[in-house]
Design an enzyme around this catalytic site. Structure first.
Site, PDB file in Angstrom:
ATOM      1  N   ASP A 188      -6.162   5.896   1.835  1.00 27.82           N
ATOM      2  CA  ASP A 188      -6.307   4.493   1.466  1.00 27.82           C
ATOM      3  C   ASP A 188      -7.735   4.045   1.789  1.00 27.82           C
ATOM      4  OD1 ASP A 188      -6.078   1.587   1.397  1.00 27.82           O
ATOM      5  OD2 ASP A 188      -3.921   1.879   1.551  1.00 27.82           O
ATOM      6  N   HIS A 213       0.801  -1.222   0.000  1.00 29.74           N
ATOM      7  CA  HIS A 213       0.000   0.000   0.000  1.00 29.74           C
ATOM      8  C   HIS A 213       0.836   1.274   0.000  1.00 29.74           C
ATOM      9  CE1 HIS A 213      -3.978  -1.959   1.078  1.00 29.74           C
ATOM     10  NE2 HIS A 213      -3.113  -2.943   1.187  1.00 29.74           N
TER      11      HIS A 213
END
Length: 489
Positions: free
Chosen positions: A123, A19
């Site tokens: 995110d 990520h």
């Protein structure tokens, strides 16, 4: 002095290898576009970055870019295994809110004289960021670091539950394998080829609708739908049909990928910048493998990496090993210290090293972008993580896919049966399978077809990030929209 309405973006990734790097690339190009960017790491992740990534010093020197950190709420000596990411997510959400709020809306004057945060780029699985931004009435644009194919499958999970397709019906043990080939009907656009075995691993493992992972994904989907937009690391030529389905649910969706190529487009040094200076790995890279590759013939090497999360049994590791040896091909294999369950015993490691002196190379972690771009590499045996998939696509390297977790089963199905520049080894095991698939991707007419398809998609990827390309245009629209949000403040 800052101008009234000047845009300031707070970029917050989920703290994990899959990520942080793509969101760091996104943050960098937002900074190159003239926006103030504060990138938020956890203390733990930032320490790992400082130890392993040459990109941090370069990024910290940009005039409109800075790093900030927050605690993740876990003890210093906690191992933070990604397979227990739900515990990390809960700790962040419950113990780090005040720290994150202070970055989003500081109580005092900004020490650098920067303008207030005007937009959060968060995110999609980091509920901390979305919840605090909503409380403080800061607009949020979400990022999903999975490919569009997996994101669409995730978004359809409520419909799959409603339609009774997940959790899977209980079946007799001997019929389980056939049951996994049952076609899924509740993901529009994928009805003809998506099977139970191709769904995200959360779906396959869930035993009831109250499964913790299913509930987490459902909540994350609801959050993403409430945002001001959705950013995806993909491009129209690769996933256009799936992007159309996503835009039916989330109309403002930006396809900006491959982000690692787009970042070179906007970097002042451009495509000529050394790849080593752009590495954003949380693992210490062993660059000696590049020298080894330099000594190998063109298109002769199988590159093997199962990413940062995959774990396998000792027997599985040895089956891969024997399959590679039996294929007769040269190979570069990333063998993390924790790749096999428990520790890889010294005897195994010694055996591997002894047998690979002539035509193999083993490293603990590799500079993957550079490896895939190397002319000696002909094939990538991969876990089908989305970053790895896109890096292989961009390099034009065919794949053998052995997915392990989360979105990877969806990605591998698309690589093998939709895009057709690789083969899907999902749920298959044994040295004979490994040998056969390595030969299939490295030898003969089939290998030529895969190489041609991969090369054509690589060219489309390059065009997408060039001026006037689809990802370039979507990025321009994103910057324009973020600037418009700053004027709302």
């Amino acid at each position: 002095m800052t101008e009234v309405g000047e845009a300031h973006v707070l970029v917050s990734p989920f703290p994990a290898q899959g990520h942080v790097p793509p969101m760091l690339k996104l943050a960098e190009i937002l900074s190159h576009a003239g926006l103030h960017v504060t990138f938020v790491n956890t203390d733990n992740i930032h320490r790992r970055f400082l130890a392993s990534s040459p990109a941090l010093q370069r990024l910290a020197g940009l005039p409109r870019f800075r790093f900030r950190t927050i605690p993740d709420g876990l003890p210093e000596d906690h191992p933070r295994p990604f397979l227990q990411f739900l515990d990390l997510e809960e700790s962040l959400r419950t113990r780090s809110r005040e720290h994150y709020r202070e970055l989003l809306v500081p109580t005092g004057k900004d020490p650098d004289g920067w303008p207030p945060v005007t937009c959060a780029v968060a995110d999609g699985i980091l509920r901390l960021a979305s919840e605090v931004a909503a409380e403080m009435e800061i607009p949020v644009i979400f990022v999903r670091t999975s490919g569009a194919c997996a994101v669409w499958a995730y978004l359809c999970i409520p419909d799959l539950i409603k339609g009774g397709e997940i959790p899977f019906p209980e079946e007799e043990e001997e019929k389980e394998e056939d049951g996994l080939d049952e076609t899924i009907r509740g993901v529009p656009g994928m009805e003809g080829f998506l099977r139970r075995r191709d769904l995200p691993s959360f779906c396959r493992n869930a035993k009831s609708t109250s499964d913790r992972s299913l509930q987490f994904v459902t909540n994350a989907n609801a959050n993403v739908r409430r945002g001001r937009g959705l950013i995806l690391n993909t491009f129209e030529a690769l996933e256009g049909p799936v992007l159309s389905h996503i835009r039916s649910a989330i109309p403002i969706s930006y396809a900006l990928g491959p982000l690692h190529l787009l970042s070179r487009t906007f970097d002042d040094c451009g495509a000529d910048a050394p790849l080593s200076s752009n590495s954003a790995s949380l693992w210490q890279e062993d660059r000696s493998c590049l020298k080894w590759l330099d000594s190998q013939p063109q298109r002769s090497v199988v590159y093997i990496s199962f990413g940062s999360v995959t774990m396998m049994s000792r027997d599985e590791l040895m089956e891969f090993w024997h399959g590679l040896v039996d294929s007769g091909k040269r190979f570069l294999w990333v063998v993390r210290p924790d790749l096999a369950e428990g520790k890889i015993e010294e005897a195994i490691q010694e055996d591997l090293e002894k047998e690979t002196k002539e035509r193999g190379c083993l490293v603990g972690w590799a500079p993957q972008e550079e490896v895939l771009a190397h002319p000696a590499v002909a094939c990538f045996l991969t876990h089908s993580g989305w970053n790895s998939t896109l890096e292989s696509v961009a390099a034009g390297v065919p794949m053998i896919c052995w997915p392990f977790f989360a979105d990877q089963p969806v990605n591998s199905r698309f690589v093998g049966d939709v895009w057709r520049f690789g083969v899907d080894m999902k749920d298959k095991r044994g040295r004979s399978v490994v040998e056969r698939m390595v030969r299939e991707v490295m030898e003969g007419e089939r290998a030529e077809e895969l190489r041609r398809s991969a090369g054509e998609m690589a060219e489309l990827a390059r065009r997408s990030v060039g001026e006037g390309g689809s990802s370039y245009r979507d990025f321009e629209n994103l910057v324009k929209d973020i600037k418009a949000m700053s004027r709302e403040k």
